[in-house]
Write a protein that holds these residues in place. Structure first.
Motif, short mmCIF file in Angstrom:
data_model
loop_
_atom_site.label_atom_id
_atom_site.label_comp_id
_atom_site.label_asym_id
_atom_site.label_seq_id
_atom_site.Cartn_x
_atom_site.Cartn_y
_atom_site.Cartn_z
N THR A 32 0.84 -1.20 0.00
CA THR A 32 0.00 0.00 0.00
C THR A 32 0.87 1.24 0.00
O THR A 32 2.05 1.21 0.40
CB THR A 32 -0.92 0.05 1.23
N GLU A 33 0.27 2.36 -0.43
CA GLU A 33 1.00 3.62 -0.41
C GLU A 33 1.34 4.03 1.02
O GLU A 33 2.39 4.63 1.26
CB GLU A 33 0.15 4.70 -1.10
N GLU A 34 0.47 3.68 1.95
CA GLU A 34 0.71 4.00 3.37
C GLU A 34 1.95 3.28 3.88
O GLU A 34 2.76 3.87 4.62
CB GLU A 34 -0.51 3.62 4.22
N GLU A 35 2.12 2.02 3.51
CA GLU A 35 3.30 1.27 3.93
C GLU A 35 4.56 1.88 3.33
O GLU A 35 5.59 1.98 4.00
CB GLU A 35 3.18 -0.19 3.48
N VAL A 58 6.67 1.69 -6.49
CA VAL A 58 5.72 1.18 -7.48
C VAL A 58 4.85 0.15 -6.78
O VAL A 58 5.36 -0.80 -6.19
CB VAL A 58 6.44 0.53 -8.68
N ILE A 59 3.53 0.35 -6.85
CA ILE A 59 2.60 -0.53 -6.15
C ILE A 59 1.43 -0.89 -7.06
O ILE A 59 0.95 -0.05 -7.83
CB ILE A 59 2.06 0.14 -4.87
N GLY A 60 0.99 -2.14 -6.98
CA GLY A 60 -0.19 -2.58 -7.70
C GLY A 60 0.10 -3.55 -8.82
O GLY A 60 1.19 -3.55 -9.40
N GLU A 61 -0.91 -4.37 -9.13
CA GLU A 61 -0.77 -5.38 -10.18
C GLU A 61 -0.41 -4.77 -11.52
O GLU A 61 0.36 -5.34 -12.29
CB GLU A 61 -2.08 -6.16 -10.29
N ASP A 63 0.99 -1.63 -11.75
CA ASP A 63 1.85 -0.49 -11.42
C ASP A 63 1.05 0.81 -11.33
O ASP A 63 1.53 1.88 -11.71
CB ASP A 63 2.97 -0.34 -12.46
N GLN A 64 -0.18 0.72 -10.83
CA GLN A 64 -1.06 1.88 -10.86
C GLN A 64 -0.67 2.99 -9.90
O GLN A 64 -1.08 4.14 -10.07
CB GLN A 64 -2.52 1.47 -10.63
N ILE A 65 0.13 2.67 -8.88
CA ILE A 65 0.59 3.70 -7.96
C ILE A 65 2.10 3.86 -8.12
O ILE A 65 2.86 2.93 -7.87
CB ILE A 65 0.27 3.34 -6.50
N GLN A 66 2.52 5.04 -8.57
CA GLN A 66 3.94 5.34 -8.75
C GLN A 66 4.21 6.73 -8.18
O GLN A 66 3.53 7.69 -8.53
CB GLN A 66 4.33 5.31 -10.24
N ARG A 67 5.21 6.81 -7.32
CA ARG A 67 5.58 8.10 -6.75
C ARG A 67 7.10 8.19 -6.69
O ARG A 67 7.80 7.17 -6.58
CB ARG A 67 5.02 8.25 -5.32
N GLY A 90 11.21 -4.40 -13.66
CA GLY A 90 9.89 -5.02 -13.62
C GLY A 90 9.43 -5.37 -12.22
O GLY A 90 8.63 -6.28 -12.03
N VAL A 91 9.92 -4.62 -11.23
CA VAL A 91 9.64 -4.95 -9.84
C VAL A 91 8.37 -4.23 -9.37
O VAL A 91 8.24 -3.02 -9.52
CB VAL A 91 10.82 -4.55 -8.95
N LYS A 92 7.45 -4.98 -8.80
CA LYS A 92 6.21 -4.43 -8.28
C LYS A 92 6.23 -4.42 -6.75
O LYS A 92 7.04 -5.09 -6.12
CB LYS A 92 5.01 -5.26 -8.76
N ASP A 93 5.30 -3.66 -6.18
CA ASP A 93 5.11 -3.61 -4.72
C ASP A 93 6.44 -3.40 -4.00
O ASP A 93 6.80 -4.13 -3.07
CB ASP A 93 4.44 -4.90 -4.23
N THR A 94 7.16 -2.38 -4.44
CA THR A 94 8.52 -2.13 -3.92
C THR A 94 8.76 -0.65 -3.71
O THR A 94 8.38 0.18 -4.54
CB THR A 94 9.57 -2.67 -4.91
N VAL A 95 9.38 -0.33 -2.57
CA VAL A 95 9.81 1.04 -2.29
C VAL A 95 11.32 1.04 -2.13
O VAL A 95 11.90 0.11 -1.57
CB VAL A 95 9.13 1.60 -1.01
N VAL A 96 11.95 2.08 -2.67
CA VAL A 96 13.41 2.25 -2.55
C VAL A 96 13.70 3.66 -2.05
O VAL A 96 13.11 4.64 -2.53
CB VAL A 96 14.12 2.03 -3.91
#
Length: 217
Positions: A32-35, A58-61, A63-67, A90-96
């Motif tokens: 989630t964006e909150e996480e 990048v979050i979502g099946e 990649d619908q959430i990108q910040r 190609g990494v999803k559900d990941t924050v760096v």
């Protein structure tokens, strides 16, 4: 559900030094964006004295959430390269988060892009990229008379057996790559002359490591 997707195995941390500036790369799996925001806030608190704490996720099946955030670096030289490196792999559900401690030498716009890309690669390698491949759970229930043949077939074909129940009959629980379950079921029915009882369970992802991590260039 996607047939497969890549993400990080979990938390990763490592650093590189470029022209005396220290770049510490952090990566974490989030859903989630909150996480993602909480993870970024945690790193910023840890490195409150850093020159910059730049980030992207990048979050979502799809990649619908990108910040992304440059956190004070020149526009487009930090957050965007981090984001593009995540997407290139190609990494999803990941924050760096890439934390920079300035070493006294200016890198210029091109140098910053390369440095933050390298910091992202460092973080992803530390976190370890994995592939999640969709599998169908199939339960094969047979009389003990047939168990030897079934067990041997499962072993020879290197099926992913996740559990076996021994009661008045034997039930093997097997994860089959999605799309191959029909052939598997037909094979079990044929092997046991139609005596096997087959139950299709839920679909779930199986995690497998990936060796290579690509940079942006």
């Amino acid at each position: 559900m996607l047939q497969q997707y890549k993400t990080v195995a979990g938390y990763g941390e490592d650093y590189i030094v470029i022209e005396r500036s220290r770049f510490i790369g952090y990566a974490q799996r989030v859903t989630t964006e909150e996480e993602a925001s909480a993870f970024i806030a945690m790193i910023k608190k840890k490195h409150w004295d850093a020159t910059h704490n730049c980030s992207a996720f990048v979050i979502g099946e799809n990649d619908q959430i990108q910040r992304s955030s440059d956190d004070g670096e020149p526009s487009g030289t930090a957050g965007k390269p981090i984001l593009e490196c995540i997407k290139k792999n190609g990494v999803k559900d990941t924050v760096v988060v890439v934390t920079r401690y300035f070493g006294g030498i200016k890198l210029g716009a091109g140098g910053l892009v390369r440095a933050y890309t390298a910091g992202t690669v460092t973080a992803l390698k530390a976190a370890k990229i994995v592939v999640h491949t969709l599998h169908q759970k199939v339960s094969v229930d047979v009389d003990y008379h047939w168990w030897g043949k079934v067990e041997n077939e499962l072993r020879l074909t290197e099926q992913r057996v996740v559990g076996t129940d021994f009661t008045d009959r034997v039930t093997a629980h097997v994860l089959i790559p999605d799309g191959q379950q029909d052939d598997f079921v037909a094979g079990m029915i044929d092997l046991t002359n139609g005596q096997a009882k087959i139950v299709l369970g839920d679909k779930e992802y199986v995690e497998v490591p990936v060796e290579a991590v690509e940079d942006e260039e």
